[in-house]
Design a protein around this motif. Sequence first.
Motif, PDB file in Angstrom:
ATOM      1  N   ASP A 160       1.257   4.191  -3.793  1.00 29.67           N
ATOM      2  CA  ASP A 160       0.776   5.607  -3.474  1.00 29.67           C
ATOM      3  C   ASP A 160       2.131   6.105  -3.728  1.00 29.67           C
ATOM      4  OD1 ASP A 160      -1.201   4.737  -2.434  1.00 29.67           O
ATOM      5  OD2 ASP A 160      -0.851   5.134   0.113  1.00 29.67           O
TER       6      ASP A 160
ATOM      7  N   THR B  32      -8.529  -1.558  -4.932  1.00 28.03           N
ATOM      8  CA  THR B  32      -7.676  -0.547  -3.920  1.00 28.03           C
ATOM      9  C   THR B  32      -7.258   0.325  -5.804  1.00 28.03           C
ATOM     10  OG1 THR B  32      -6.724  -1.668  -1.969  1.00 28.03           O
ATOM     11  CG2 THR B  32      -5.393  -0.482  -3.912  1.00 28.03           C
TER      12      THR B  32
ATOM     13  N   LYS C 260      -9.964   2.643  -6.783  1.00 33.93           N
ATOM     14  CA  LYS C 260      -9.737   4.259  -5.923  1.00 33.93           C
ATOM     15  C   LYS C 260      -8.159   4.772  -6.763  1.00 33.93           C
ATOM     16  CE  LYS C 260     -11.079   2.422  -1.239  1.00 33.93           C
ATOM     17  NZ  LYS C 260     -11.831   1.796  -0.074  1.00 33.93           N
TER      18      LYS C 260
ATOM     19  N   SER D 208     -10.733  -6.223  -2.160  1.00 34.28           N
ATOM     20  CA  SER D 208      -9.689  -5.076  -1.508  1.00 34.28           C
ATOM     21  C   SER D 208      -9.121  -4.570  -1.972  1.00 34.28           C
ATOM     22  CB  SER D 208      -9.160  -5.333  -0.541  1.00 34.28           C
ATOM     23  OG  SER D 208      -8.177  -6.649  -0.184  1.00 34.28           O
ATOM     24  N   SER D 209      -8.285  -5.318  -3.019  1.00 43.47           N
ATOM     25  CA  SER D 209      -7.262  -5.241  -4.094  1.00 43.47           C
ATOM     26  C   SER D 209      -7.901  -4.892  -5.628  1.00 43.47           C
ATOM     27  CB  SER D 209      -6.550  -6.709  -4.686  1.00 43.47           C
ATOM     28  OG  SER D 209      -5.338  -7.060  -3.548  1.00 43.47           O
TER      29      SER D 209
ATOM     30  N   SER E 192       0.932  -1.272  -0.291  1.00 41.46           N
ATOM     31  CA  SER E 192      -0.030   0.664   0.007  1.00 41.46           C
ATOM     32  C   SER E 192       0.729   1.711   0.042  1.00 41.46           C
ATOM     33  CB  SER E 192      -0.611   0.087   0.988  1.00 41.46           C
ATOM     34  OG  SER E 192      -1.671   0.898   1.137  1.00 41.46           O
TER      35      SER E 192
END
Length: 362
Positions: A152, A202, A205, A198-199, A148
């Motif tokens: 970013d 992500t 997003k 969730s991946s 994560s």
Amino acid sequence: MLSHEKVKASNGTEFEFGIYTLGDLAADPHTGRSLSAAQRIKEVLAAAKLADEAGLDVFGVGEHHRLDFAITSPPVLLAAIAQATKRIRLTSATTVLGTADPVRVFEDFATLDLLSEGRAEIIAGRGAYVESFPLFGYELDDYKELFSEKMDLLLELGEHERITWNGELRSSLDDAEIAPRPFQPKMPIWIGVGGTPSSAQTAGKLGVGMALAILGGDPQRFQHLVTAYRDAALEAKFPSKQAKVAITSHGFIAKTSEQAIADYYPYYANYVYEFMGGRERGEKITKQQFELMAGPDTALAVGSPQQIVEKILAQHELFGHNRYMVQFDIGGQPYAKVAEAIELLATDVMPVVRKELGKKQG
């Protein structure tokens, strides 16, 4: 003549075809012989050159840090491929970002982008294998947090020539210069997704592409992941054209279904046994099981060109994806057979799929 004309996927972007390889060094089940890493890499280069000449859109190489795979450094190998090809896009498949430094990853792929005049991409993922964690001094307990935070940072690096950044698991950057800058205004970055919502969320997003691995079974089981991805992208207010989906799978193409099954079965069974848990379970796939696994309603893309066309079009109805990538060269498969499958994908599958998708858009 091959048809290089592209058609649009459901979100208006062009539908692309590609192949990828992980460079496994499994012994040929017929001969018992394994290729050296050097010979395997030469075959990967040959496959990339053939894919480029045949008109495919994308070529990807994976990353593993173990002796039974030949590829540990995708950007190095892709740089060599860039010099032997003219137009095909070049991507990792995937970059194990949790155990890599995002600055070095960005620099390496920016250099590849310059060498290839704007053909570089990155598919970043957590990785299905974990040998890189102790190898590079990372804690497996930090698996999710590492990815994560580094994802970013990787995205920030693409936006700015100089960057100030603070994180928990990597040292801070204070007005650091990030060089070189890539050839493309914005180098494409995707997230590789297995089976976790969730991946997928992500990726949505963050506004990056999602490369969804569907290696077998009923493709409908993965539809919720594409929905989760697009919903997350919409909620984050990213344009629909930015929410790209690639489907990646195993497969093999021969002139007839019978030939495809007969040719591919020994190598696929070998690969599953060596690299997908078969050895741990103490069992090998039987030919009867394999035939069921490659059935018409499954994701395993094994068959005649027409059968592969039908599978891709059926999946497009489910996913509306933008890119399809397939891995042919597994389990010790001889290069001559891989080359035949590449040619059939380019000449007998790609033009037909594009024509059918074009009809729907018309």
